[in-house]
Motif scaffolding. Structure first.
Motif, PDB file in Angstrom:
ATOM      1  N   ASN A   1      53.181   0.606  49.030  1.00 24.98           N
ATOM      2  CA  ASN A   1      52.560   1.335  47.930  1.00 24.98           C
ATOM      3  C   ASN A   1      52.803   0.707  46.565  1.00 24.98           C
ATOM      4  N   LYS A   2      53.392  -0.478  46.536  1.00 20.23           N
ATOM      5  CA  LYS A   2      53.680  -1.111  45.247  1.00 20.23           C
ATOM      6  C   LYS A   2      52.404  -1.450  44.476  1.00 20.23           C
ATOM      7  N   PHE A   3      51.297  -1.643  45.187  1.00 15.55           N
ATOM      8  CA  PHE A   3      50.040  -1.946  44.500  1.00 15.55           C
ATOM      9  C   PHE A   3      49.671  -0.844  43.515  1.00 15.55           C
ATOM     10  N   ALA A   4      50.075   0.391  43.803  1.00 13.69           N
ATOM     11  CA  ALA A   4      49.707   1.535  42.971  1.00 13.69           C
ATOM     12  C   ALA A   4      50.545   1.636  41.707  1.00 13.69           C
ATOM     13  N   PHE A   5      51.423   0.647  41.478  1.00 12.60           N
ATOM     14  CA  PHE A   5      52.246   0.626  40.273  1.00 12.60           C
ATOM     15  C   PHE A   5      52.001  -0.636  39.439  1.00 12.60           C
ATOM     16  N   ALA A   6      51.054  -1.469  39.861  1.00 14.46           N
ATOM     17  CA  ALA A   6      50.726  -2.667  39.091  1.00 14.46           C
ATOM     18  C   ALA A   6      50.182  -2.266  37.725  1.00 14.46           C
ATOM     19  N   ARG A   7      50.517  -3.035  36.708  1.00 17.81           N
ATOM     20  CA  ARG A   7      50.025  -2.737  35.366  1.00 17.81           C
ATOM     21  C   ARG A   7      48.631  -3.342  35.197  1.00 17.81           C
ATOM     22  N   TYR A   8      47.752  -2.596  34.544  1.00 19.15           N
ATOM     23  CA  TYR A   8      46.381  -3.031  34.325  1.00 19.15           C
ATOM     24  C   TYR A   8      46.175  -3.507  32.885  1.00 19.15           C
ATOM     25  N   ASP A   9      45.305  -4.490  32.737  1.00 21.57           N
ATOM     26  CA  ASP A   9      44.845  -4.912  31.426  1.00 21.57           C
ATOM     27  C   ASP A   9      43.574  -4.107  31.143  1.00 21.57           C
ATOM     28  N   ASN A  10      43.748  -2.890  30.674  1.00 23.52           N
ATOM     29  CA  ASN A  10      42.613  -1.958  30.562  1.00 23.52           C
ATOM     30  C   ASN A  10      42.634  -1.178  29.246  1.00 23.52           C
ATOM     31  N   LYS A  11      42.882  -1.875  28.161  1.00 24.65           N
ATOM     32  CA  LYS A  11      42.946  -1.203  26.862  1.00 24.65           C
ATOM     33  C   LYS A  11      41.667  -0.432  26.570  1.00 24.65           C
ATOM     34  N   TRP A  12      40.550  -0.929  27.065  1.00 29.29           N
ATOM     35  CA  TRP A  12      39.260  -0.268  26.848  1.00 29.29           C
ATOM     36  C   TRP A  12      39.267   1.164  27.361  1.00 29.29           C
ATOM     37  N   GLU A  13      40.097   1.431  28.357  1.00 32.48           N
ATOM     38  CA  GLU A  13      40.082   2.736  29.023  1.00 32.48           C
ATOM     39  C   GLU A  13      40.810   3.814  28.215  1.00 32.48           C
ATOM     40  N   ALA A  14      41.540   3.429  27.177  1.00 35.62           N
ATOM     41  CA  ALA A  14      42.270   4.399  26.367  1.00 35.62           C
ATOM     42  C   ALA A  14      41.334   5.233  25.495  1.00 35.62           C
ATOM     43  N   TYR A  15      40.205   4.661  25.105  1.00 37.72           N
ATOM     44  CA  TYR A  15      39.244   5.344  24.239  1.00 37.72           C
ATOM     45  C   TYR A  15      39.913   5.954  23.018  1.00 37.72           C
TER      46      TYR A  15
ATOM     47  N   MET B   1      47.257   6.759  34.923  1.00 36.07           N
ATOM     48  CA  MET B   1      47.875   6.654  33.605  1.00 36.07           C
ATOM     49  C   MET B   1      49.105   5.751  33.643  1.00 36.07           C
ATOM     50  N   HIS B   2      49.920   5.863  34.689  1.00 36.51           N
ATOM     51  CA  HIS B   2      51.160   5.078  34.729  1.00 36.51           C
ATOM     52  C   HIS B   2      50.895   3.584  34.976  1.00 36.51           C
ATOM     53  N   GLN B   3      49.630   3.195  35.177  1.00 41.49           N
ATOM     54  CA  GLN B   3      49.271   1.790  35.302  1.00 41.49           C
ATOM     55  C   GLN B   3      48.593   1.263  34.037  1.00 41.49           C
ATOM     56  N   ARG B   4      48.570   2.079  32.992  1.00 41.39           N
ATOM     57  CA  ARG B   4      47.907   1.724  31.749  1.00 41.39           C
ATOM     58  C   ARG B   4      48.517   0.477  31.121  1.00 41.39           C
ATOM     59  N   PHE B   5      47.725  -0.209  30.331  1.00 39.28           N
ATOM     60  CA  PHE B   5      48.104  -1.500  29.746  1.00 39.28           C
ATOM     61  C   PHE B   5      49.418  -1.443  28.968  1.00 39.28           C
ATOM     62  N   ASP B   6      49.708  -0.302  28.328  1.00 39.47           N
ATOM     63  CA  ASP B   6      50.892  -0.216  27.468  1.00 39.47           C
ATOM     64  C   ASP B   6      52.028   0.594  28.078  1.00 39.47           C
ATOM     65  N   ARG B   7      51.978   0.840  29.386  1.00 34.45           N
ATOM     66  CA  ARG B   7      52.949   1.733  30.004  1.00 34.45           C
ATOM     67  C   ARG B   7      54.385   1.244  29.876  1.00 34.45           C
ATOM     68  N   ASP B   8      54.613  -0.065  29.794  1.00 32.26           N
ATOM     69  CA  ASP B   8      55.984  -0.574  29.739  1.00 32.26           C
ATOM     70  C   ASP B   8      56.695  -0.180  28.447  1.00 32.26           C
ATOM     71  N   HIS B   9      55.959   0.260  27.448  1.00 30.19           N
ATOM     72  CA  HIS B   9      56.571   0.764  26.219  1.00 30.19           C
ATOM     73  C   HIS B   9      57.104   2.183  26.409  1.00 30.19           C
ATOM     74  N   PHE B  10      56.637   2.842  27.470  1.00 31.80           N
ATOM     75  CA  PHE B  10      56.954   4.254  27.663  1.00 31.80           C
ATOM     76  C   PHE B  10      57.698   4.555  28.960  1.00 31.80           C
ATOM     77  N   LEU B  11      57.624   3.640  29.933  1.00 29.65           N
ATOM     78  CA  LEU B  11      58.182   3.879  31.262  1.00 29.65           C
ATOM     79  C   LEU B  11      58.986   2.687  31.747  1.00 29.65           C
TER      80      LEU B  11
END
Length: 253
Positions: A178-192, A157-167
């Protein structure tokens, strides 16, 4: 047939399934591996999960079926009972059903990889698919569920496309490896169609992979500070996203 507590505790040791590949080859999502040098400007394109990477539906029941086997010698009865609780949580809130693996070619094999790590690939990849849980992870229901939701096809969840609006991600406090586990994803499709979910079982804690005991994730809403990463099981949003991805029938919709 759904897994019962008795069945999950009596899976035999399958000698033919002894792990020979390195943990990194079998359990790190290939997209995350591209983000090893992640930073504030990193954005990783994540293609939508297709039917090929979803677990199959049983036409007669409409339920999603995931064959599973466990190397039970890696765990105590108490640890296996916690894993069973995690599976039951998913089954109670979604149309996903775990069944004993018999001869199915595509299935999940749960074992301790012996390297002190817990992890799983994203979605169905085909063939034997490892779910690595140390005994310590197996004792925490949320961690068991977290990895199983990865296998269903979901990222953090913390890598979701819109996370920078919240975190705010505190890159200077994160362990370099472990920085790879904090990269932001372009995954709007996954929000459903669901909003950002601090209660998600797919969210890291505020100090996840901290190198200095300081926070690595700071919600803009300070009421979320002690919420993120602390949930025991699926959030309402987690269940909704699973049910929408897999087009679950009533009453799960």
């Amino acid at each position: 047939m759904f897994l019962s507590r008795q069945s999950i505790l009596i899976f035999p040791l399958l000698a033919m399934l002894v792990v020979s590949k390195p943990f990194e080859e079998t359990n790190e999502h290939h997209i995350e591996k591209r983000a090893i040098k992640a930073g504030p400007d990193t954005l990783i394109i994540v293609p939508p999960i297709t039917n090929r990477n979803k677990w199959p539906r049983v036409v007669a029941t409409g339920m999603i079926q995931i064959p599973i086997a466990i190397r039970t010698t890696d765990y105590s009865r108490e640890e296996l009972a916690v894993f069973h609780q995690g599976m039951a949580d998913i089954q109670n809130k979604t149309c996903v059903r775990f069944v004993n693996r018999t001869s199915q070619p595509d299935y999940v094999f749960v074992r301790d990889a012996g390297q002190g790590k817990c992890g799983a690939l994203i979605g169905k990849v085909g063939g034997i698919q490892y779910l690595s849980l140390t005994p310590a992870c197996m004792r925490i229901r949320k961690k068991c569920i977290h990895e199983m939701v990865h296998i269903l096809g979901f990222h953090h969840m913390h890598q979701r496309f819109d996370r920078d609006h919240f975190l705010d991600i505190k890159w200077g406090n994160i362990k370099e490896a472990n920085k790879f586990a904090f990269a932001r994803y372009d995954n709007k499709w996954e929000a459903y169609g669901t909003g950002y979910d601090p209660w998600s079982c797919m969210h890291y804690t505020r100090k996840g992979f901290s190198k200095n005991t300081f926070d690595t994730i700071v919600p803009k809403n300070k009421e979320w500070l002690d919420v993120i990463g602390t949930q025991l099981t699926l959030s309402k949003g987690d269940a909704t996203r699973i049910n929408r991805m897999y087009e679950c029938p009533h009453p799960y919709t």
